[in-house]
Design an enzyme around this catalytic site. Sequence first.
Site, short mmCIF file in Angstrom:
data_model
loop_
_atom_site.label_atom_id
_atom_site.label_comp_id
_atom_site.label_asym_id
_atom_site.label_seq_id
_atom_site.Cartn_x
_atom_site.Cartn_y
_atom_site.Cartn_z
N TYR A 1 0.82 -1.21 0.00
CA TYR A 1 0.00 0.00 0.00
C TYR A 1 0.86 1.27 0.00
O TYR A 1 0.48 2.28 -0.55
CB TYR A 1 -0.90 0.05 1.25
CG TYR A 1 -2.25 -0.58 1.07
CD1 TYR A 1 -2.37 -1.92 0.74
CD2 TYR A 1 -3.41 0.17 1.25
CE1 TYR A 1 -3.62 -2.50 0.60
CE2 TYR A 1 -4.66 -0.40 1.11
CZ TYR A 1 -4.76 -1.74 0.79
OH TYR A 1 -5.99 -2.30 0.65
N LYS B 1 2.55 -15.28 2.34
CA LYS B 1 2.77 -16.02 1.08
C LYS B 1 4.26 -16.28 1.00
O LYS B 1 4.94 -15.86 0.07
CB LYS B 1 2.32 -15.13 -0.07
CG LYS B 1 1.16 -15.52 -0.95
CD LYS B 1 0.77 -16.92 -1.11
CE LYS B 1 0.94 -17.36 -2.52
NZ LYS B 1 0.41 -18.71 -2.79
N ASP C 1 -3.62 -17.84 0.39
CA ASP C 1 -4.64 -18.48 -0.47
C ASP C 1 -5.37 -19.57 0.29
O ASP C 1 -6.60 -19.70 0.21
CB ASP C 1 -4.02 -18.99 -1.79
CG ASP C 1 -2.75 -19.83 -1.58
OD1 ASP C 1 -2.24 -19.89 -0.44
OD2 ASP C 1 -2.27 -20.41 -2.57
N ASP D 1 -6.57 -6.68 4.03
CA ASP D 1 -7.67 -6.00 3.34
C ASP D 1 -8.61 -7.03 2.73
O ASP D 1 -9.82 -6.99 2.92
CB ASP D 1 -7.09 -5.08 2.26
CG ASP D 1 -8.19 -4.37 1.49
OD1 ASP D 1 -9.08 -3.80 2.14
OD2 ASP D 1 -8.17 -4.42 0.24
N ASP E 1 -12.53 -8.58 4.32
CA ASP E 1 -13.82 -8.51 3.63
C ASP E 1 -14.45 -9.89 3.54
O ASP E 1 -15.64 -10.07 3.74
CB ASP E 1 -13.66 -7.95 2.21
CG ASP E 1 -13.85 -6.43 2.15
OD1 ASP E 1 -13.65 -5.78 3.19
OD2 ASP E 1 -14.20 -5.91 1.08
C1 IPM Z 1 -10.39 -0.79 3.92
C2 IPM Z 1 -10.64 -0.15 2.59
C3 IPM Z 1 -9.46 0.76 2.28
C4 IPM Z 1 -8.24 -0.13 2.17
C5 IPM Z 1 -9.62 1.61 1.01
C6 IPM Z 1 -10.88 2.46 1.07
C7 IPM Z 1 -8.43 2.45 0.74
O1 IPM Z 1 -10.84 -1.11 1.61
O2 IPM Z 1 -10.24 -0.07 4.92
O3 IPM Z 1 -10.36 -2.02 3.98
O4 IPM Z 1 -7.97 -0.71 1.12
O5 IPM Z 1 -7.52 -0.23 3.17
MG MG Z 2 -10.95 -3.10 2.36
#
Ligand code: IPM
Ligand code: MG
Length: 358
Positions: A142, A192, A224, A248, A252
């Site tokens: 990042y 990884k 993975d 990240d 999710d």
């Molecule tokens: C998160 C979001 C952010 C990230 C974006 C909005 C930059 O997806 O906080 O998970 O990738 O960290």
């Molecule tokens: Mg995110």
Amino acid sequence: MSEKHIVVIPGDGIGEEITTAAIEVMKAAAEKCNIKFTFEKMYAGGAAIDKYGVPLPDETVEACKKANGVLLGAVGGPKWDNVKPELRAERAILGLRKALGLYANLRPIKIFSALTSKSPLKEELVSDVDILILRELTGGIYFGPKQEAHIVDGVEQATDLEIYTRPEIERIVKMAFNIAKGRSNKVTSVDKSNVLATARMWRRIADEIVVDYPEVTLEHMYADNCAMQLVLQPKQFDVIVTSNLFGDILSDEAAVITGSIGLLPSASLGDGGIGLYEPIHGSAPDIKGRGIANPIGTILSGALLFRHSLDCEMAASMIEEAVEDVLLDGYRTRDIYGQGMTRVSTEEMASRIIDGLR
Ligand code: IPM
Ligand code: MG
């Protein structure tokens, strides 16, 4: 009565509605534990681009540095999708994380017993899931050097570089081991290392450090495989620690198995004491202003603010229990609605939760 100063950054889309709801709940909870809040509203994301021409104005960063905690809604939206990369709304979040030294992102993935049927996974797989994802937040790909698309020898190319230093890895794995001591003493470090040099170093450092935590069991897993295990057998996980990019993606994935990403909070912490609290979902511009957004992720982020920045466990657990109760009583925003339940607006959800504080 102690006074605490909170910076609120509503951001874009549903950000305004959900932070308003969370502030109401926080105020009510604060009364019960003798805290008085002052709230200061600041701009970031698309809203700041419109007002100041930049996604993260200096005023916002300065205000955050002086606060006891920062509550953020969500940033971004299609309106600002076509701006230059350095002006993208998302830069606001990345910039804040970096400027405030928030290297650790805690994403608790807890299933609500009232909502197991909402999970895309079978109920027996998800009941009692309680995972804490600890994501490294200010390093890795990042923040490494980047080159936007350019032509080299007639061929278009672009670069993102993953860099991790020893201190960056040490502090996040130490935090994982410390958190694990308050839970079930198990940490899964996800990398990884079969492919990436940064990951091989990460794994070696984690192995070195765990020696100082004899009560903690450390296991390693490839990213993975972890993605697969999260849907096959999520209950095997307790604390997961991983790099910025993997965290990240995996957070999710883990979040959605709870049935709605509208429910989940996060805390971003550093060593400076200041923390940034935000729901893990996005700004949902399509439902902005309709009063149907689920405020629970933001309300629970407020609970985390009490816990980690104000050292007020009582208010934190009071909010968490009230959320649990309201869901058990059948109140639902649209995203988690099911037959026989009572549908409520963003605002009503917040008032039900306030009524449930005890
Ligand atoms: C998160 C979001 C952010 C990230 C974006 C909005 C930059 O997806 O906080 O998970 O990738 O960290
Ligand atoms: Mg995110």
